[in-house]
Motif scaffolding. Structure first.
Motif, PDB file in Angstrom:
ATOM      1  N   PRO A 157       0.812  -1.221   0.000  1.00 23.33           N
ATOM      2  CA  PRO A 157       0.000   0.000   0.000  1.00 23.33           C
ATOM      3  C   PRO A 157       0.845   1.271   0.000  1.00 23.33           C
ATOM      4  O   PRO A 157       0.399   2.311  -0.492  1.00 23.33           O
ATOM      5  N   GLN A 158       2.070   1.188   0.531  1.00 25.77           N
ATOM      6  CA  GLN A 158       2.928   2.361   0.594  1.00 25.77           C
ATOM      7  C   GLN A 158       3.697   2.581  -0.703  1.00 25.77           C
ATOM      8  O   GLN A 158       3.839   3.717  -1.170  1.00 25.77           O
ATOM      9  N   MET A 159       4.212   1.507  -1.314  1.00 29.08           N
ATOM     10  CA  MET A 159       5.082   1.626  -2.481  1.00 29.08           C
ATOM     11  C   MET A 159       4.345   1.488  -3.805  1.00 29.08           C
ATOM     12  O   MET A 159       4.772   2.008  -4.820  1.00 29.08           O
ATOM     13  N   GLN A 160       3.262   0.715  -3.814  1.00 29.81           N
ATOM     14  CA  GLN A 160       2.406   0.607  -4.996  1.00 29.81           C
ATOM     15  C   GLN A 160       3.139   0.016  -6.207  1.00 29.81           C
ATOM     16  O   GLN A 160       2.845   0.343  -7.354  1.00 29.81           O
ATOM     17  N   ILE A 161       4.106  -0.838  -5.937  1.00 29.22           N
ATOM     18  CA  ILE A 161       4.795  -1.607  -6.974  1.00 29.22           C
ATOM     19  C   ILE A 161       4.550  -3.082  -6.657  1.00 29.22           C
ATOM     20  O   ILE A 161       4.788  -3.527  -5.522  1.00 29.22           O
ATOM     21  N   ILE A 162       4.090  -3.855  -7.636  1.00 26.48           N
ATOM     22  CA  ILE A 162       3.562  -5.194  -7.371  1.00 26.48           C
ATOM     23  C   ILE A 162       4.591  -6.111  -6.706  1.00 26.48           C
ATOM     24  O   ILE A 162       4.232  -7.014  -5.946  1.00 26.48           O
ATOM     25  N   GLY A 163       5.883  -5.879  -6.943  1.00 26.64           N
ATOM     26  CA  GLY A 163       6.901  -6.703  -6.289  1.00 26.64           C
ATOM     27  C   GLY A 163       6.852  -6.598  -4.779  1.00 26.64           C
ATOM     28  O   GLY A 163       7.235  -7.535  -4.067  1.00 26.64           O
ATOM     29  N   THR A 164       6.371  -5.464  -4.248  1.00 28.86           N
ATOM     30  CA  THR A 164       6.230  -5.349  -2.793  1.00 28.86           C
ATOM     31  C   THR A 164       5.001  -6.126  -2.311  1.00 28.86           C
ATOM     32  O   THR A 164       4.937  -6.493  -1.133  1.00 28.86           O
ATOM     33  N   LYS A 165       4.052  -6.384  -3.190  1.00 31.07           N
ATOM     34  CA  LYS A 165       2.974  -7.315  -2.853  1.00 31.07           C
ATOM     35  C   LYS A 165       3.545  -8.721  -2.727  1.00 31.07           C
ATOM     36  O   LYS A 165       3.155  -9.486  -1.835  1.00 31.07           O
ATOM     37  N   PHE A 166       4.500  -9.058  -3.610  1.00 30.14           N
ATOM     38  CA  PHE A 166       5.140 -10.373  -3.509  1.00 30.14           C
ATOM     39  C   PHE A 166       5.825 -10.521  -2.141  1.00 30.14           C
ATOM     40  O   PHE A 166       5.699 -11.563  -1.490  1.00 30.14           O
ATOM     41  N   THR A 167       6.567  -9.486  -1.729  1.00 31.42           N
ATOM     42  CA  THR A 167       7.271  -9.590  -0.437  1.00 31.42           C
ATOM     43  C   THR A 167       6.280  -9.600   0.721  1.00 31.42           C
ATOM     44  O   THR A 167       6.539 -10.241   1.747  1.00 31.42           O
ATOM     45  N   ASP A 168       5.144  -8.925   0.581  1.00 25.19           N
ATOM     46  CA  ASP A 168       4.109  -9.005   1.613  1.00 25.19           C
ATOM     47  C   ASP A 168       3.556 -10.425   1.706  1.00 25.19           C
ATOM     48  O   ASP A 168       3.319 -10.946   2.813  1.00 25.19           O
ATOM     49  N   LEU A 169       3.345 -11.076   0.550  1.00 32.74           N
ATOM     50  CA  LEU A 169       2.867 -12.461   0.551  1.00 32.74           C
ATOM     51  C   LEU A 169       3.882 -13.388   1.217  1.00 32.74           C
ATOM     52  O   LEU A 169       3.500 -14.316   1.953  1.00 32.74           O
ATOM     53  N   ARG A 170       5.149 -13.126   0.981  1.00 31.21           N
ATOM     54  CA  ARG A 170       6.184 -13.928   1.651  1.00 31.21           C
ATOM     55  C   ARG A 170       6.146 -13.679   3.156  1.00 31.21           C
ATOM     56  O   ARG A 170       6.267 -14.620   3.958  1.00 31.21           O
ATOM     57  N   HIS A 171       5.981 -12.425   3.566  1.00 28.97           N
ATOM     58  CA  HIS A 171       5.885 -12.077   4.986  1.00 28.97           C
ATOM     59  C   HIS A 171       4.723 -12.825   5.641  1.00 28.97           C
ATOM     60  O   HIS A 171       4.824 -13.250   6.807  1.00 28.97           O
ATOM     61  N   GLU A 172       3.639 -13.006   4.889  1.00 23.96           N
ATOM     62  CA  GLU A 172       2.454 -13.685   5.424  1.00 23.96           C
ATOM     63  C   GLU A 172       2.569 -15.204   5.368  1.00 23.96           C
ATOM     64  O   GLU A 172       1.659 -15.914   5.823  1.00 23.96           O
ATOM     65  N   GLY A 173       3.670 -15.708   4.819  1.00 28.50           N
ATOM     66  CA  GLY A 173       3.871 -17.145   4.738  1.00 28.50           C
ATOM     67  C   GLY A 173       3.122 -17.817   3.607  1.00 28.50           C
ATOM     68  O   GLY A 173       3.037 -19.054   3.544  1.00 28.50           O
ATOM     69  N   LYS A 174       2.594 -17.029   2.659  1.00 32.82           N
ATOM     70  CA  LYS A 174       1.821 -17.598   1.562  1.00 32.82           C
ATOM     71  C   LYS A 174       2.699 -18.069   0.412  1.00 32.82           C
ATOM     72  O   LYS A 174       2.287 -18.904  -0.395  1.00 32.82           O
TER      73      LYS A 174
END
Length: 376
Positions: free
Chosen positions: A292-309
């Protein structure tokens, strides 16, 4: 000892004469750049040497007369870097941005770039950088299309027909010889008309231009899908993409933001980034949730990794694919989401190449800094 210093000033018309719009060469330079980054022969800002840059934003309610007020795209940003490899140059892109510029017939952002001698720090060139930035931004998606798109790709869709959309499409055309159709989803007649005029003037390979009413209409049956929209800070403003709309085998190129269902990203896609270290730096600078802060889809990937998905190895650096250490497209049915972050080293690579072209061709105005420094 000769202490005289002068430098080259390159206006936008000078940059055009020196080849800044040569997209085929730009894609080649961006590919070499990504390999140079993977080797680690570069330095960007911050303690981690991977920062995107330093940004000035303004308060919502300034207490001082004359101070700008926070608004969409109201910022100043400095993007410094050093790039090794065949470039051996330092520099910085500096720009101010204000969406209200459009009402004055100006670009949203007005960019300048300084290139410097890596050893002395002496200026080599001061150049207009709007086209440098635009073409290098398209060049990185071009590298993605070269390695990740189906070889028989014929249809591209562009959601957000602005500057990034134009140069991304130009890059796709430069690496996909069968691409002949583009589907466009925009918000207003002015941007759509400008985009169509750009295609007709610059991209004669495109024979069929389709204006779409919805994002779904644009993405269905497309081999390459490019999101180059301007979004607001609220994630709910990001365009939503239902995975069922996506054609098997599509490449989704993302210099911008969109909303996908987590299940689609986790179970139906390969996830590729342009420089994995950049996303690690963003994780550090903008802790979870980063997207939500960076708005670049690769940071969604790292968020998914953070969530263990997903696992760390599920996020692939494109250079591993370029150099054959990781499989890219393994089947014509693979759906690949490619994240494009944007880095100041890209500006140095392409700006440096155009600068060298200008020197060879005698383009630009030589300006004196000093014959001898007053205090040395």
């Amino acid at each position: 000892m000769d202490s005289k210093i002068d430098f080259l000033y390159l206006s936008e018309p000078d940059m055009i004469k020196a080849g800044v719009k040569d997209m085929k060469q730009c894609v080649d330079v961006m590919e070499d750049l990504l390999i140079t980054l993977y080797k680690g022969d570069y330095v960007m800002g911050g303690q981690n040497h991977n920062s995107h840059g330093c940004m000035i934003t303004f308060p919502d309610h300034p207490e001082f007369p004359g101070m700008p007020q926070n608004a969409d795209d109201r910022r100043f940003m400095a993007m410094p870097a050093y790039l090794g490899g065949k470039y051996q140059m330092a520099g910085m892109k500096w720009y101010g941005s204000n969406v209200e510029n459009k009402k004055k017939g100006l670009p949203r952002s007005i960019l300048m770039m300084m290139l410097n001698d890596k050893d002395t720090g002496a200026p080599l060139a001061l150049m207009s950088a709007n086209l440098v930035s635009a073409y290098r931004t398209g060049g990185i998606p071009g590298v993605g299309a070269k390695y990740l798109a189906r070889k028989d790709a014929k249809v591209a869709s562009v959601i957000g027909p602005g500057v990034m959309g134009k140069t991304s499409l130009a890059a796709f055309v430069s690496v996909c010889p069968q691409l002949d159709t583009v589907k466009i989803k925009g918000r207003g007649k002015k941007s759509l008309d400008s985009f169509v005029a750009f295609i007709k003037k610059e991209l004669p390979q495109i024979k069929d231009i389709q204006i779409c009413e919805t994002v779904e209409e644009a993405v269905r049956d497309s081999d390459i899908i490019s999101f180059t929209t301007t979004v607001r800070d609220d994630v709910s403003s990001f365009p939503y993409i239902n995975g069922e709309w996506i054609k098997k085998g599509a490449l989704i190129s993302m210099p911008s933001a969109a909303r996908f269902d987590d299940e689609f990203l986790v179970n139906n896609c390969k996830l590729v980034v342009d420089n994995s270290k950049l996303y690690e730096a963003w994780e550090e600078e903008y802790p979870y949730p980063t997207y939500p802060q960076m708005q670049i889809i690769g940071t969604k990937f790292t968020d998914l990794r953070h969530e263990g998905k997903i696992k760390a190895e599920d996020i692939v650096d494109i250079t591993e694919i370029i150099e054959g250490r990781h499989p890219g497209r393994e089947s014509d049915d693979d759906i690949i989401v490619y994240s494009v972050g944007g880095m100041p080293v890209e500006d140095i690579a392409w700006g440096g190449m155009v600068y060298r072209n200008a020197v060879k061709l005698g383009i630009g105005i030589k300006l004196p800094l000093w014959d001898k420094p007053e205090m040395a």
